[in-house]
Motif scaffolding. Structure first.
Motif, PDB file in Angstrom:
ATOM      1  N   ASN A   1      -9.382   0.016  -1.549  1.00 45.64           N
ATOM      2  CA  ASN A   1      -9.869  -0.791  -2.667  1.00 45.64           C
ATOM      3  C   ASN A   1     -10.817  -1.906  -2.258  1.00 45.64           C
ATOM      4  O   ASN A   1     -11.237  -2.697  -3.086  1.00 45.64           O
TER       5      ASN A   1
ATOM      6  N   SER B   1      -9.476  -0.300   4.075  1.00 48.57           N
ATOM      7  CA  SER B   1      -8.783  -0.167   2.800  1.00 48.57           C
ATOM      8  C   SER B   1      -9.429   0.853   1.872  1.00 48.57           C
ATOM      9  O   SER B   1     -10.557   1.299   2.088  1.00 48.57           O
TER      10      SER B   1
ATOM     11  N   HIS C   1      -5.036  -3.084   5.588  1.00 44.82           N
ATOM     12  CA  HIS C   1      -6.206  -3.362   4.760  1.00 44.82           C
ATOM     13  C   HIS C   1      -7.479  -3.601   5.578  1.00 44.82           C
ATOM     14  O   HIS C   1      -8.549  -3.097   5.243  1.00 44.82           O
TER      15      HIS C   1
ATOM     16  N   ALA D   1      -9.317  -6.671  -1.757  1.00 45.48           N
ATOM     17  CA  ALA D   1      -9.192  -5.952  -3.030  1.00 45.48           C
ATOM     18  C   ALA D   1      -9.298  -6.950  -4.182  1.00 45.48           C
ATOM     19  O   ALA D   1      -9.999  -7.964  -4.076  1.00 45.48           O
ATOM     20  N   LYS D   2      -8.586  -6.680  -5.287  1.00 47.94           N
ATOM     21  CA  LYS D   2      -8.640  -7.606  -6.426  1.00 47.94           C
ATOM     22  C   LYS D   2      -7.482  -8.593  -6.436  1.00 47.94           C
ATOM     23  O   LYS D   2      -7.613  -9.726  -6.881  1.00 47.94           O
TER      24      LYS D   2
ATOM     25  N   ASP E   1      -3.062  -3.883  -5.246  1.00 46.56           N
ATOM     26  CA  ASP E   1      -4.063  -2.929  -4.760  1.00 46.56           C
ATOM     27  C   ASP E   1      -4.433  -3.168  -3.298  1.00 46.56           C
ATOM     28  O   ASP E   1      -5.444  -2.667  -2.814  1.00 46.56           O
TER      29      ASP E   1
END
Length: 497
Positions: free
Chosen positions: A92, A90, A69, A118-119, A64
């Motif tokens: 996410n 980003s 980013h 993100a994750k 993700d």
């Protein structure tokens, strides 16, 4: 563990591209998990982009992670210390200390911050790669010295938060001024002049040393984006609130309590005025109280305080409007809080100039409020308008609110709320007024107490006759501080609902 599970973990394990460049390292990202590689952020004036795309300066992987980013960009404080701020690009999310920055939003980075992309892009601890010897010779960032805490309040031009000194553990208050925006096109000489002016004013604040003035500890000017900086002013933290809240809680204060508080206020004002400082915003909200609790009935109180209070220290705060006036002894900026502002500040018929006497007028309004619970000038007492009431010095001591207040207190207020500054008391005359030596049970001052200095040239005579208490108009009712405060709270609650 299944083969598919192993493959899933391998796909989500972030990796980064090691770029070859001629730029020195300004900071590093240290992977939170043991097997994660560290990432060096180069000192690149055009910014460093991190993301999944091969076109990025720093490349990380993750299901993700956006192709681009986030971006790290350089900023510099007044002492020449370089910092990085990160802009989220980003979909996410880029997170700093587990809080989402938000797309197109920016935040300043400090050593020890946790960054997460993100994750699945990995979590890292951010550190500046500054040589330790070199770092000792430059002014540190606010975040090097303090840990930011919970908010304490907010105003028109700043917010106040609690902070803790990283070295001593002391809890302080930090006033964070709203950002000053600049531009690359701003005249360099003008920027230098503004910086020098700020330096002068801050040095002045840091030089204050008086028991009735909130102590200024330090200040920092920090970049928050490429073209914006903010000032962190570190102050002594007061734990017992404002004089405003005390008046609201009690509706009004007794004469003895008011005298004890006002003596300390005048001591602080005398210090400021002797140093050519006009506070310019004296009001109950800017008078802070440091209360020592009384733990035993055997303890002897230092003043006419409430039964559970051993001592109260009064401290003047909020120098957001304070001004160093130097040799000229006047200034011409229109500022202050409407109900407390002096008439010479409002008067635009001539060139606007005023002196430390503006603080004396505001103190007169404050004294009036303490003793009866509402201000002498307000729109509730119109007509005329509040501005015209102030310009004309039109106020009264309304019955029954003032029936039990001594004539000497009314005489002092009449000597402070004088439209012509030249005929108004100064801080020294105010402190010597006979009201301060009058006992609570004495309504009329004795002839020996009354000096020519205590008599205002246009005030009502107080040696033998009582000062008139005026009946309110049938359609007029003053709004007390408690009522105004309650009304504001109800309005805020209804707005939220």
């Amino acid at each position: 563990m299944s083969l598919s599970r192993k493959r899933f973990l391998q796909d989500e394990t972030p990796t980064h591209k090691r770029v070859s460049h001629d730029f020195p390292t300004i900071a590093k990202l240290y992977g939170v998990i043991a097997e994660a590689s560290h990432i060096s952020i180069p000192r690149k004036s055009g910014g460093v982009v991190l993301g999944r795309s091969s076109a990025c300066d720093l490349r990380i992987s993750g299901t993700d992670v956006s192709s681009k980013h986030c971006q790290f960009s350089l900023a510099c404080n007044e002492a020449g210390r370089e910092f990085l701020y990160v802009t989220d690009m980003s979909s996410n999310g880029t997170f700093v200390n587990d809080e989402l920055i938000g797309k197109a939003s920016t935040t300043l980075l400090k050593s020890g911050d946790k960054l997460q992309f993100a994750k699945t892009g990995g979590a890292y601890i951010f550190r500046y790669a500054v040589d330790e010897v070199e770092d000792r010779n430059r002014k540190k960032s606010f975040f090097d010295d303090y840990i930011m805490g919970a908010p304490l309040g907010s105003g028109h031009y700043a917010v106040v938060k609690e902070a803790r000194d990283r070295h001593s553990g002391d809890v302080v208050a930090v006033k964070i001024f709203h950002p000053n925006k600049g531009s690359n096109n701003v005249n360099t000489q003008k920027q230098e002049e503004e910086t020098a002016k700020l330096q002068q004013e801050m040095n002045l604040l840091l030089s204050f040393n008086h028991p009735n003035i909130v102590k200024f500890i330090s200040y920092y000017v920090e970049p928050i984006s490429q073209h914006s900086v903010t000032t962190y002013l570190v102050l002594e933290k007061m734990n017992d609130g404002e004089l405003f809240q005390r008046i609201v809680n009690k509706s009004k204060l007794g004469q003895l309590e008011t005298k004890a508080i006002f003596r300390q206020l005048l001591s602080g004002l005398s210090y400021l005025h002797d140093n050519n400082i006009i506070h310019r915003d004296i009001k109950p909200e800017n008078i802070l109280l440091d209360i020592t609790p009384r733990t035993s009935s055997e303890q002897i109180q230092t003043g006419p305080w409430d039964e559970h209070e051993l001592d109260i220290k009064v401290k003047i705060a909020d120098f957001g409007l304070a001004k160093f006036i130097g040799e000229l002894k006047f200034t011409n900026t229109l500022c202050g809080t409407p109900a407390y502002v002096a008439p010479e500040i409002l008067d635009n018929s001539n060139e606007r100039t005023y002196s430390t006497k503006a603080d004396i007028w505001s103190s007169g309004v404050l004294l009036y409020v303490c003793l009866c619970g509402f201000p002498p000038f307000s729109e509730e007492l119109a007509p005329p308008s509040m501005k015209d009431q102030i310009l004309e010095g039109k106020y009264a001591f309304y019955s029954p609110y003032w029936d039990d207040i001594s004539d000497s207190a009314l005489d002092l207020i009449s000597s402070l709320l004088v439209v012509e500054p030249g005929q108004r008391f100064d801080v020294s005359q105010t402190a010597r007024h006979f009201w301060f030596s009058e006992s609570e049970n004495s309504i009329e001052p004795s002839s020996s107490q009354i000096s020519s200095e205590a008599m205002h040239v246009e005030s009502i005579a107080t040696s033998t006759s009582s000062i008139e208490r005026t009946q309110l108009r049938s359609n007029t009712q003053p709004l007390s501080l408690r009522e105004a405060y309650t009304s504001e709270l109800n309005f805020q609650k209804s707005s939220v609902a």
